[in-house]
Design an enzyme around this catalytic site. Structure first.
Site, PDB file in Angstrom:
ATOM      1  N   HIS A 161       0.039  -2.145  16.544  1.00 20.24           N
ATOM      2  CA  HIS A 161      -0.027  -1.296  15.352  1.00 20.24           C
ATOM      3  C   HIS A 161      -1.430  -0.730  15.160  1.00 20.24           C
ATOM      4  CE1 HIS A 161      -0.857  -5.083  12.758  1.00 20.24           C
ATOM      5  NE2 HIS A 161      -1.923  -4.323  12.597  1.00 20.24           N
ATOM      6  N   ASP A 175      -5.696   1.825   5.164  1.00 23.78           N
ATOM      7  CA  ASP A 175      -4.566   1.145   4.543  1.00 23.78           C
ATOM      8  C   ASP A 175      -5.003   0.182   3.445  1.00 23.78           C
ATOM      9  OD1 ASP A 175      -5.804  -0.592   6.320  1.00 23.78           O
ATOM     10  OD2 ASP A 175      -4.119  -0.739   7.681  1.00 23.78           O
ATOM     11  N   GLU A 197       3.551   0.000  11.968  1.00 19.48           N
ATOM     12  CA  GLU A 197       4.196  -1.044  12.755  1.00 19.48           C
ATOM     13  C   GLU A 197       5.139  -0.431  13.795  1.00 19.48           C
ATOM     14  OE1 GLU A 197       3.056  -3.951  12.578  1.00 19.48           O
ATOM     15  OE2 GLU A 197       3.513  -5.019  10.726  1.00 19.48           O
ATOM     16  N   ASN A 210       0.629  -6.349  17.889  1.00 16.53           N
ATOM     17  CA  ASN A 210       1.872  -5.723  18.358  1.00 16.53           C
ATOM     18  C   ASN A 210       1.680  -4.223  18.616  1.00 16.53           C
ATOM     19  OD1 ASN A 210       1.615  -4.744  15.799  1.00 16.53           O
ATOM     20  ND2 ASN A 210       3.496  -5.635  14.986  1.00 16.53           N
TER      21      ASN A 210
HETATM   22  C1  GLP Z   1      -4.696  -5.271  10.220  1.00 10.49           C
HETATM   23  C2  GLP Z   1      -5.220  -3.888   9.815  1.00 10.49           C
HETATM   24  C3  GLP Z   1      -5.490  -3.035  11.050  1.00 10.49           C
HETATM   25  C4  GLP Z   1      -6.288  -3.809  12.063  1.00 10.49           C
HETATM   26  C5  GLP Z   1      -5.493  -5.001  12.515  1.00 10.49           C
HETATM   27  C6  GLP Z   1      -6.173  -5.803  13.602  1.00 10.49           C
HETATM   28  O1  GLP Z   1      -3.338  -5.260  10.427  1.00 10.49           O
HETATM   29  N1  GLP Z   1      -4.343  -3.209   8.962  1.00 10.49           N
HETATM   30  O2  GLP Z   1      -6.144  -1.845  10.654  1.00 10.49           O
HETATM   31  O3  GLP Z   1      -6.608  -2.994  13.157  1.00 10.49           O
HETATM   32  O4  GLP Z   1      -5.295  -5.821  11.367  1.00 10.49           O
HETATM   33  O5  GLP Z   1      -7.074  -6.665  13.016  1.00 10.49           O
HETATM   34  P1  GLP Z   1      -8.157  -7.500  13.802  1.00 10.49           P
HETATM   35  O6  GLP Z   1      -9.263  -6.562  14.090  1.00 10.49           O
HETATM   36  O7  GLP Z   1      -8.556  -8.558  12.817  1.00 10.49           O
HETATM   37  O8  GLP Z   1      -7.504  -8.056  14.996  1.00 10.49           O
END
Ligand code: GLP
Length: 243
Positions: free
Chosen positions: A138, A67, A143, A136
């Site tokens: 995702h 993304d 989402e 959440n």
């Molecule tokens: C963002 C990214 C995700 C990632 C998520 C969790 O939203 N788009 O790909 O998995 O954050 O991030 P973290 O690993 O910092 O908790």
């Protein structure tokens, strides 16, 4: 599904890096689906160390990131392209022309999504997809929703995701409200999926995603339907899995 419990973040990262390294050693021209966020940073550091030790060659690897924030330039230090360059690509011998991240500066969502879908298709499919888990549930920026989105799409980020991501920005106003993300269909087509989850704040959602009902309200729950998923969780994230 396999669940590997690691003692702490560094062990989780090491195990994840070993899985990715094994993939590259067995198939040097692997297509890796890569992720951003705090979770994969340690794994990327271990991969860099393996490369520096001469144990890993990225020269034939292709990478496709999940993304990108809509509106951010690759030079913006909050963009996911910048993240990937600084945390991994700048330190290994990957051919940068074969590292793909959605074009955050493409203002036309239809074009941005179509172009990225084409890139995924042209790469011939993802061999190993690395995923973090959002608070959440995702994955990528898919989402919670009423239905799963198949291909690359433009997402309105939820308030909870904007809040979670605001920790990386100077001010809340600067956090992008939209992103381009690979869809659930593209993720599910990966041959292998590796999910890394760290910290007590993710314990509830980890249990819900992998042991609760399969629903687009918890996007990661769809991974229960994939036949080659490995979850690597540190002790705090895995705390509720035995209950
Ligand atoms: C963002 C990214 C995700 C990632 C998520 C969790 O939203 N788009 O790909 O998995 O954050 O991030 P973290 O690993 O910092 O908790």
């Amino acid at each position: 599904m396999r669940i590997i419990k690691a003692d702490h973040y560094d062990q989780m990262s090491r195990i994840a890096a070993n899985h990715i390294a094994a993939q590259i050693i067995l198939k040097p021209d692997s297509v890796l689906g890569l992720a951003t966020g705090s979770s994969p940073i340690g794994a990327y550091q271990h991969l860099i160390s393996m490369y520096q030790a001469g144990d890993l060659d990225f020269s034939n690897v292709t990478s496709i990131n999940l993304d990108e924030y809509k509106g951010l330039s690759p030079k913006d230090d909050q963009s996911y392209r910048y993240f990937m360059n600084t945390h991994l690509f700048d330190h290994i011998n990957i051919n940068k022309a074969k590292t793909y991240v959605p074009d955050g500066l493409e203002a036309d969502p239809q074009k941005a999504c179509k172009d990225y879908d084409k890139i995924i298709e042209n790469c011939g499919g993802i061999d190993l997809q690395l995923l973090g888990l959002g608070n959440n549930g995702h994955i990528g920026f898919n989402e919670p929703a009423d239905a799963y989105a198949k291909g690359v799409h433009c997402v309105d980020l939820t308030q909870s995701t904007i809040e979670a991501n605001s920790r990386f920005f100077d001010s809340f106003d600067k956090v992008p409200k939209q992103a381009y993300t690979m869809g659930i269909g593209s993720i599910m087509q990966a041959k292998k999926i590796l999910v890394i989850v760290s910290g007590g704040a993710k314990a509830g959602i980890l249990k819900e995603a992998f042991f609760g009902p399969i629903t687009p309200k918890v996007p990661a729950s769809v991974l229960q339907l994939h036949n080659d998923v490995t979850v690597i969780a540190d002790q705090e994230a895995a705390a509720l899995l035995d209950q």
